[in-house]
Write a protein that holds these residues in place. Structure first.
Motif, mmCIF file in Angstrom:
data_model
loop_
_atom_site.group_PDB
_atom_site.id
_atom_site.type_symbol
_atom_site.label_atom_id
_atom_site.label_comp_id
_atom_site.label_asym_id
_atom_site.label_seq_id
_atom_site.Cartn_x
_atom_site.Cartn_y
_atom_site.Cartn_z
ATOM 1 N N ILE A 97 -5.221 32.220 20.838
ATOM 2 C CA ILE A 97 -4.788 31.885 19.904
ATOM 3 C C ILE A 97 -5.712 30.557 19.790
ATOM 4 N N ILE A 98 -7.064 29.897 19.033
ATOM 5 C CA ILE A 98 -7.440 28.603 18.790
ATOM 6 C C ILE A 98 -6.449 27.844 18.159
ATOM 7 N N PRO A 99 -6.041 27.069 17.385
ATOM 8 C CA PRO A 99 -4.803 26.120 16.587
ATOM 9 C C PRO A 99 -6.208 25.320 16.176
ATOM 10 N N ARG A 100 -5.158 25.081 14.551
ATOM 11 C CA ARG A 100 -5.785 24.547 13.790
ATOM 12 C C ARG A 100 -5.929 23.427 14.205
ATOM 13 N N GLY A 101 -7.100 22.250 13.996
ATOM 14 C CA GLY A 101 -7.637 21.159 15.119
ATOM 15 C C GLY A 101 -7.789 21.225 16.377
ATOM 16 N N PHE A 102 -8.419 22.018 16.396
ATOM 17 C CA PHE A 102 -8.792 22.173 17.828
ATOM 18 C C PHE A 102 -10.066 21.262 18.647
ATOM 19 N N ALA A 103 -11.106 21.716 16.843
ATOM 20 C CA ALA A 103 -12.266 20.639 17.011
ATOM 21 C C ALA A 103 -12.110 19.325 17.228
ATOM 22 N N ASN A 104 -11.392 19.179 16.311
ATOM 23 C CA ASN A 104 -11.319 17.387 15.843
ATOM 24 C C ASN A 104 -11.173 16.929 17.323
ATOM 25 N N LYS A 105 -9.591 17.366 17.470
ATOM 26 C CA LYS A 105 -9.126 17.154 19.432
ATOM 27 C C LYS A 105 -10.261 17.323 20.015
ATOM 28 N N LEU A 106 -11.188 17.550 20.446
ATOM 29 C CA LEU A 106 -12.570 17.824 21.299
ATOM 30 C C LEU A 106 -13.573 16.885 20.537
ATOM 31 N N LEU A 107 -13.431 16.870 19.415
ATOM 32 C CA LEU A 107 -14.729 15.728 19.406
ATOM 33 C C LEU A 107 -13.977 13.750 19.591
ATOM 34 N N PHE A 108 -12.628 13.254 19.192
ATOM 35 C CA PHE A 108 -12.767 12.420 19.581
ATOM 36 C C PHE A 108 -12.074 12.148 21.206
ATOM 37 N N GLN A 109 -12.093 12.670 22.033
ATOM 38 C CA GLN A 109 -11.650 13.394 22.808
ATOM 39 C C GLN A 109 -9.737 13.352 23.416
ATOM 40 N N GLU A 110 -9.186 13.585 22.617
ATOM 41 C CA GLU A 110 -7.732 13.408 22.287
ATOM 42 C C GLU A 110 -7.452 15.189 23.268
ATOM 43 N N PRO A 111 -6.385 14.914 23.640
ATOM 44 C CA PRO A 111 -6.128 16.125 24.570
ATOM 45 C C PRO A 111 -5.482 17.277 23.551
ATOM 46 N N SER A 112 -6.685 18.509 23.562
ATOM 47 C CA SER A 112 -6.317 19.842 23.536
ATOM 48 C C SER A 112 -6.050 21.248 23.977
ATOM 49 N N GLU A 113 -5.415 21.888 23.751
ATOM 50 C CA GLU A 113 -5.166 23.257 23.719
ATOM 51 C C GLU A 113 -5.196 24.113 23.897
ATOM 52 N N LEU A 114 -5.579 25.562 24.072
ATOM 53 C CA LEU A 114 -5.615 27.248 23.583
ATOM 54 C C LEU A 114 -4.402 27.867 23.748
ATOM 55 N N ILE A 115 -3.802 29.089 23.120
ATOM 56 C CA ILE A 115 -3.017 29.484 23.342
ATOM 57 C C ILE A 115 -3.225 30.655 23.910
ATOM 58 N N PHE A 116 -2.841 30.991 25.157
ATOM 59 C CA PHE A 116 -2.611 32.689 26.009
ATOM 60 C C PHE A 116 -1.371 33.121 25.687
ATOM 61 N N VAL A 117 -1.805 34.516 24.946
ATOM 62 C CA VAL A 117 -0.779 35.419 25.614
ATOM 63 C C VAL A 117 -0.366 36.460 26.094
ATOM 64 N N PRO A 118 -0.144 36.348 26.780
ATOM 65 C CA PRO A 118 -0.104 37.674 27.809
ATOM 66 C C PRO A 118 0.325 38.846 27.425
ATOM 67 N N ASN A 119 -0.209 40.033 28.114
ATOM 68 C CA ASN A 119 0.069 41.783 27.891
ATOM 69 C C ASN A 119 1.083 41.683 28.927
#
Length: 378
Positions: A97-119
């Motif tokens: 899951i690529i959460p909303r605001g991911f790109a904005n946090k990358l651009l401004f060098q803020e901590p960002s995260e992706l969400i992984f849902v394992p099977n």
């Protein structure tokens, strides 16, 4: 008897057991067949990953293409929302899951995260995906921002740049590592071999040494004999498990959040493979046949469980069959309790099915116990 005569006599005894000779050739053929089937698949390139892209910006779309470039296009499933995950997760190796605001946090060098849902039924591949993507994210840095490789050669990335992190849904702590994966696998493999082979050998020895005849004369029922055998192996194997868990704790491994539920699933594991061993010990007419049959059956179930070979490397027909085996579902429950904090509701069905199979096998062994006693009395 001299050594050559002793060797010849032992080989002749092996040859007289038809089951031994059959399994002597059958086991290597089965293993070779499975190896051939899995070698025809694409391996980890055939992993099926779903993506929920909640960040519709250019960088979010670029990252989606960048992160999935190692997979075949037909193995990437696009989901429109998180609500669709539960309906398709069982057929996938995981969901990002690529959460909303991911790109904005990358651009401004803020901590960002992706969400992984394992099977939960594919933890081996889930751990591999998690570990690989962690390394990818460390190199990700500013690549989506500046896509010109020649320009990037002259650019120094800020060493303090915070790469995106991965949050694993359903886990309070980071347990997607090979130590956490290996611990329940080693434990379950030990239980499978010790209980199945031990129960098969012990039951046959009681038959061969006339112990069952003596018990029959003392009016001990078949159910009492089988119950005593099952309980003795349960006690012995449980002590092994407790030592195993204690060693894991001492070495700093987080075994499971719910240790009582973990032990419950393990006890069912012990009972199931003990009952399998008891039935094998009552069927075959030689110790070698009983032992080799136990090894063959346990090895086959072990391979089909996805413990050694991930289900994603199986053909579709074999993957469907192996995932629905009761032993596979029980393994998934054990790994789920250990790594994904499963509750009793998620393990209840596999536990009940395994207990039902165990009770059926114990009743069958009890019936064979009574029939053998009658035959020997005649």
């Amino acid at each position: 008897m001299k050594f050559p005569g002793l060797l010849l006599n032992d080989l002749l005894l092996m040859r007289k057991s038809r089951a031994f000779v059959l399994l002597l050739f059958l086991l290597p053929l089965i293993l070779a067949l499975i190896s051939t089937i899995t070698s025809e698949s694409g391996g980890y390139t055939d992993l099926k990953i779903a993506i929920v892209n909640e960040d519709k910006t250019f960088i979010g779309l670029f990252f989606l293409q960048y992160a999935t470039s190692m997979l075949k296009g037909e193995n990437i499933v696009q989901l429109s929302s998180r609500d669709q995950i539960d309906g398709v997760l069982e057929d996938l190796d995981g969901v990002f899951i690529i959460p909303r605001g991911f790109a904005n946090k990358l651009l401004f060098q803020e901590p960002s995260e992706l969400i992984f849902v394992p099977n939960p039924g594919s933890m081996q591949t889930a751990v591999a995906i998690y570990q690989v993507l962690n390394n990818v994210l460390k190199e990700f840095k500013a690549l989506p921002v500046v896509a010109d490789p020649e320009f990037m050669k002259g650019v120094e990335i800020d060493p303090e740049y915070v790469a995106p992190a991965i949050t694993v849904e359903g886990i309070r702590e980071r347990k997607l590592n090979f130590s956490s994966l290996l611990f329940p696998m080693v434990l379950s493999i030990t239980i499978m071999f010790v209980t199945a082979i031990g129960a098969a050998s012990g039951t046959f020895e009681d038959r061969r040494n006339g112990v069952i005849d003596l018990l029959k004369l003392s009016n001990l029922s078949g159910m009492s004999y089988m119950a005593a055998k099952t309980l003795s192996f349960s006690i012995f194997s449980t002590l092994q498990v407790l030592v195993f868990l204690l060693a894991g704790k001492v070495l700093g491994l987080d075994v499971a959040s719910n240790i009582f539920l973990y032990l419950l699933v393990i006890e069912v594991y012990i009972i199931l493979f003990t009952s399998i061993g008891l039935s094998i010990g009552m069927v075959f007419s030689s110790s070698r046949s009983a032992q080799l049959t136990s090894v063959t059956l346990v090895t086959s179930l072990l391979i089909l469980s996805g413990t050694i070979i991930p289900h994603s490397m199986f053909p579709d027909w074999l993957g469907i069959f192996s995932k629905n085996l009761p032993t596979t579902r029980l393994m998934v429950s054990l790994q789920g309790v250990s790594m994904l904090d499963f509750t009793i509701g998620k393990v209840l069905y596999p536990v009940l099915i395994s207990l039902l199979i165990s009770i059926s096998l114990i009743f069958l062994s009890s019936f064979m116990y009574s029939r053998e006693s009658i035959t020997m009395a005649e």
